[in-house]
Design a protein around this motif. Structure first.
Motif, PDB file in Angstrom:
ATOM      1  N   ARG A 156      73.979  23.401  13.378  1.00 44.31           N
ATOM      2  CA  ARG A 156      72.613  23.688  13.343  1.00 44.31           C
ATOM      3  C   ARG A 156      72.110  22.358  12.740  1.00 44.31           C
ATOM      4  N   PRO A 157      71.819  21.323  13.675  1.00 44.53           N
ATOM      5  CA  PRO A 157      71.450  19.979  13.316  1.00 44.53           C
ATOM      6  C   PRO A 157      70.059  20.373  12.370  1.00 44.53           C
ATOM      7  N   GLN A 158      69.363  20.866  12.711  1.00 44.32           N
ATOM      8  CA  GLN A 158      67.766  21.190  11.852  1.00 44.32           C
ATOM      9  C   GLN A 158      68.084  21.488  10.386  1.00 44.32           C
ATOM     10  N   LEU A 159      69.127  22.284  10.328  1.00 40.84           N
ATOM     11  CA  LEU A 159      69.411  22.866   8.834  1.00 40.84           C
ATOM     12  C   LEU A 159      69.866  21.581   8.073  1.00 40.84           C
ATOM     13  N   ALA A 160      70.991  20.939   8.907  1.00 45.71           N
ATOM     14  CA  ALA A 160      71.527  19.767   8.110  1.00 45.71           C
ATOM     15  C   ALA A 160      70.826  18.747   7.856  1.00 45.71           C
ATOM     16  N   ARG A 161      69.683  18.545   8.618  1.00 47.70           N
ATOM     17  CA  ARG A 161      68.857  17.188   8.555  1.00 47.70           C
ATOM     18  C   ARG A 161      67.775  17.616   7.261  1.00 47.70           C
ATOM     19  N   GLU A 162      67.137  18.769   7.464  1.00 47.01           N
ATOM     20  CA  GLU A 162      66.214  19.153   6.283  1.00 47.01           C
ATOM     21  C   GLU A 162      66.836  19.132   5.034  1.00 47.01           C
ATOM     22  N   ALA A 163      68.136  19.876   5.078  1.00 46.23           N
ATOM     23  CA  ALA A 163      68.557  20.177   3.634  1.00 46.23           C
ATOM     24  C   ALA A 163      68.851  18.491   3.189  1.00 46.23           C
ATOM     25  N   MET A 164      69.408  17.682   3.888  1.00 48.74           N
ATOM     26  CA  MET A 164      69.943  16.449   3.552  1.00 48.74           C
ATOM     27  C   MET A 164      68.689  15.487   3.037  1.00 48.74           C
ATOM     28  N   ARG A 165      67.699  15.645   3.676  1.00 50.42           N
ATOM     29  CA  ARG A 165      66.494  15.031   3.443  1.00 50.42           C
ATOM     30  C   ARG A 165      65.988  15.484   1.984  1.00 50.42           C
ATOM     31  N   GLU A 166      65.543  16.683   1.825  1.00 42.34           N
ATOM     32  CA  GLU A 166      65.204  17.394   0.550  1.00 42.34           C
ATOM     33  C   GLU A 166      66.030  17.006  -0.547  1.00 42.34           C
ATOM     34  N   ALA A 167      67.399  17.034  -0.249  1.00 43.16           N
ATOM     35  CA  ALA A 167      68.272  16.567  -1.474  1.00 43.16           C
ATOM     36  C   ALA A 167      68.170  15.089  -1.891  1.00 43.16           C
ATOM     37  N   LYS A 168      67.900  14.237  -0.863  1.00 40.89           N
ATOM     38  CA  LYS A 168      67.736  12.685  -1.174  1.00 40.89           C
ATOM     39  C   LYS A 168      66.387  12.535  -1.953  1.00 40.89           C
ATOM     40  N   GLN A 169      65.441  13.330  -1.279  1.00 34.02           N
ATOM     41  CA  GLN A 169      63.963  13.064  -1.970  1.00 34.02           C
ATOM     42  C   GLN A 169      64.118  13.660  -3.374  1.00 34.02           C
ATOM     43  N   ALA A 170      64.859  14.488  -4.023  1.00 34.43           N
ATOM     44  CA  ALA A 170      65.226  15.118  -5.076  1.00 34.43           C
ATOM     45  C   ALA A 170      65.953  13.825  -6.206  1.00 34.43           C
ATOM     46  N   GLY A 171      66.677  12.915  -5.337  1.00 39.87           N
ATOM     47  CA  GLY A 171      67.324  12.152  -6.094  1.00 39.87           C
ATOM     48  C   GLY A 171      68.948  12.477  -6.052  1.00 39.87           C
ATOM     49  N   ALA A 172      69.413  13.351  -5.242  1.00 37.83           N
ATOM     50  CA  ALA A 172      70.957  13.585  -4.983  1.00 37.83           C
ATOM     51  C   ALA A 172      71.433  12.988  -4.029  1.00 37.83           C
ATOM     52  N   LEU A 173      72.781  12.770  -4.261  1.00 39.32           N
ATOM     53  CA  LEU A 173      73.703  12.144  -3.216  1.00 39.32           C
ATOM     54  C   LEU A 173      74.070  13.282  -2.072  1.00 39.32           C
ATOM     55  N   VAL A 174      74.438  12.838  -1.027  1.00 33.63           N
ATOM     56  CA  VAL A 174      74.897  13.876   0.076  1.00 33.63           C
ATOM     57  C   VAL A 174      76.201  13.462   0.564  1.00 33.63           C
ATOM     58  N   SER A 175      77.154  14.489   0.720  1.00 34.92           N
ATOM     59  CA  SER A 175      78.421  14.334   0.955  1.00 34.92           C
ATOM     60  C   SER A 175      78.754  15.205   2.204  1.00 34.92           C
ATOM     61  N   ILE A 176      79.538  15.055   3.129  1.00 32.25           N
ATOM     62  CA  ILE A 176      79.764  15.986   4.118  1.00 32.25           C
ATOM     63  C   ILE A 176      81.554  15.928   4.609  1.00 32.25           C
ATOM     64  N   ASP A 177      81.754  17.198   4.949  1.00 29.48           N
ATOM     65  CA  ASP A 177      83.297  17.185   5.341  1.00 29.48           C
ATOM     66  C   ASP A 177      83.087  17.577   6.886  1.00 29.48           C
ATOM     67  N   LEU A 178      83.872  16.829   7.421  1.00 32.14           N
ATOM     68  CA  LEU A 178      83.807  16.982   9.095  1.00 32.14           C
ATOM     69  C   LEU A 178      84.382  17.819   9.615  1.00 32.14           C
ATOM     70  N   ALA A 179      85.088  18.884   8.893  1.00 26.81           N
ATOM     71  CA  ALA A 179      85.589  20.029   9.168  1.00 26.81           C
ATOM     72  C   ALA A 179      86.815  20.023  10.139  1.00 26.81           C
ATOM     73  N   SER A 180      86.691  19.388  11.235  1.00 32.63           N
ATOM     74  CA  SER A 180      87.614  19.301  12.417  1.00 32.63           C
ATOM     75  C   SER A 180      87.286  18.121  13.306  1.00 32.63           C
ATOM     76  N   PHE A 181      88.436  17.731  14.066  1.00 32.21           N
ATOM     77  CA  PHE A 181      88.050  16.819  15.244  1.00 32.21           C
ATOM     78  C   PHE A 181      87.308  17.379  16.396  1.00 32.21           C
ATOM     79  N   GLU A 182      87.281  18.515  16.652  1.00 34.60           N
ATOM     80  CA  GLU A 182      86.557  19.404  17.659  1.00 34.60           C
ATOM     81  C   GLU A 182      84.966  19.308  17.244  1.00 34.60           C
ATOM     82  N   CYS A 183      84.727  19.605  15.842  1.00 30.42           N
ATOM     83  CA  CYS A 183      83.581  19.433  15.386  1.00 30.42           C
ATOM     84  C   CYS A 183      82.785  18.200  15.486  1.00 30.42           C
TER      85      CYS A 183
END
Length: 472
Positions: free
Chosen positions: A172-199
């Motif tokens: 759900r790329p729209q959810l990921a992009r919007e949530a990450m952008r809002e977190a960065k604007q609030a001064g937070a760092l962003v991390s991601i777990d790639l889950a699987s090579f298929e993902c």
């Protein structure tokens, strides 16, 4: 309950999935799956059917799960309350959702869960066989309907130090992009777990866009996921497909040039894997999903067999090194034992030689003492022989005149010792004493007395017994 008085706040974003664990045997597993292991998406109806079947064999164990939720639970437990952990997602309006939130709070994680009437709470049926193998069937349900950060509570990133997203958010790329952008604007760092090579392979384009936009600060990946990400990055950088970019002439070592045979072999495997993935039925073709799943499982089985062969080869190599090291160690121990034996033998031989030398010295000393005693005995025997001769001469002294000193009738009679007779007992005793004194020690006065006695007891022709043999 979770308190709000925390200095550090971390938020997790992902799918709230209730893990339902069943302990089953292989016979039951064979009735619901063609092969053990793997994870397959199922519908709500299939979820209900499998749950009823498994409940007849054993009681289920329900544990709140999901990739991001598990990270928040772990962080809350190891931080001992110093980190305020939240988890955001979407659940249904069923009892599973209420149970999920209650158990999440028991793990010191604050649930920030939206409710949806369009499906049940996401569940994952995990069938565990006695050998520990897990076979999972997942129904995303209501969690898949969270598609935009606008659906989240107003001001959700306030005070957060980190936003952690699970790799499945990339679907759900729209959810990921919007949530990450809002977190960065609030001064937070962003991390991601790639889950699987298929993902990573299926969501390559949105992942690269998020990285290029600088919305991700930290990436968690295992080896397969990292290789898949590297393939995607290099393919985008050099405008070509797959790891063949590593054969380009303008590729330098800093861009990932292989360092040896193992890297080249790995690249060849990646090419084969990419070709296999290209030959799979489309993921959006629902009718061919079972075929796609069977092909993927067969490929994974072959990969595992090959990897087990590689592991066996590494183990054999290490075993050979260990055996060689043990052999060297045994040789060193044997050499040390040999040196100890030689040292002990040398010490014993030295002690033996010392004893032999002492015995030889004692023998020589004894021989010398015996020789001295023998010499003394020989000297004593010689002196005794002279004394015996003197005694015989004394006892045999006789004159031809008989007992009263008459003149012998002839010269022959005078010269025969057996015909000589002493002239008196006193003269004979005195002659014997004087002879003994002469043999064992010369005494002048005793010698003169002996001369006088002999002159009286013997005829004028008898020689003197003095050792000096002097004439007056």
């Amino acid at each position: 309950m979770v308190t709000q008085s925390r200095e550090l706040s971390v938020i997790g974003l992902g799918d709230p999935v209730m893990d339902v664990l069943f302990q089953v045997d292989h016979k039951f597993l064979a009735s619901i799956a063609n092969k053990a292991g793997g994870c397959t998406n199922i519908t709500d109806e299939e979820l209900k059917r499998l749950t009823c079947m498994a409940a007849e064999h054993c009681d289920p164990v329900r544990v709140p799960g999901g990739s991001a939720a598990n990270v928040m639970k772990g962080l809350a437990n190891i931080s001992a309350g110093s980190v305020h952990c939240k988890f955001m997602g979407m659940v249904g309006t069923d009892a599973v959702a209420r149970d999920y939130m209650q158990k999440l709070e028991q793990q010191n994680v604050q649930p920030v869960l939206l409710e949806s009437c369009e499906g049940p709470t996401a569940s994952c049926l995990c069938f565990v066989t006695p050998d520990g193998q897990r076979t999972m069937r997942t129904c995303l349900g209501a969690s898949a309907h969270l598609t935009s950060s606008s659906m989240l509570p107003q001001g959700w990133p306030a005070g957060a130090a980190l936003l952690h997203c699970e790799g499945y958010c990339l679907y759900r790329p729209q959810l990921a992009r919007e949530a990450m952008r809002e977190a960065k604007q609030a001064g937070a760092l962003v991390s991601i777990d790639l889950a699987s090579f298929e993902c990573v392979a299926n969501c390559k384009q949105p992942l690269l866009e998020l990285l290029q936009e600088g919305l991700i600060d930290l990436v968690f990946a295992n080896e397969e996921e990292a290789v898949a990400l590297l393939e995607a990055v290099l393919s985008a950088k050099f405008n070509c497909q797959g790891p063949e970019v590593l054969q380009l002439a303008d590729l330098k070592f800093g861009d990932g040039l292989p360092g040896g045979l193992q890297e080249v072999q790995r690249l060849e495997k990646l090419r084969q894997k990419r070709a296999f993935e290209a030959s799979l039925p489309p993921i959006d073709d629902a009718a061919r999903l079972p075929e796609r799943q069977a092909l993927i499982e067969a490929w994974e089985a072959a990969e595992w067999a090959e990897r087990e062969g590689e592991i066996q080869g590494v183990q054999d190599e290490r075993l050979a090194l260990l055996q060689a090291a043990l052999k060297v160690r045994e040789e060193e121990i044997e050499e040390a034992h040999r040196a100890q034996v030689e040292q002990r033998s040398a010490a014993l031989l030295a002690a033996k030689a010392q004893k032999f030398a002492a015995i030889h010295s004692s023998r020589i000393k004894t021989i010398r003492q015996l020789a001295a005693r023998r010499k003394a005995n020989e000297m004593y025997a010689g002196k005794t022989s002279r004394l015996q001769l003197i005694r015989e001469l004394r006892l045999g002294l006789e004159g031809t005149a008989g007992v009263h000193g008459e003149e012998p009738e002839s010269e022959d009679a005078v010269r025969t010792p057996s015909m000589l007779k002493p002239r008196g007992l006193h003269a004979m005793i005195g002659a014997e004493e004087d002879a003994e004194q002469e043999v064992f020690g010369y005494d002048r006065e005793a010698h003169m007395r002996m001369q006088l006695v002999l002159c009286k007891a013997t005829p004028p022709w008898t020689p003197s017994l003095s050792p000096h043999n002097t004439s007056s």
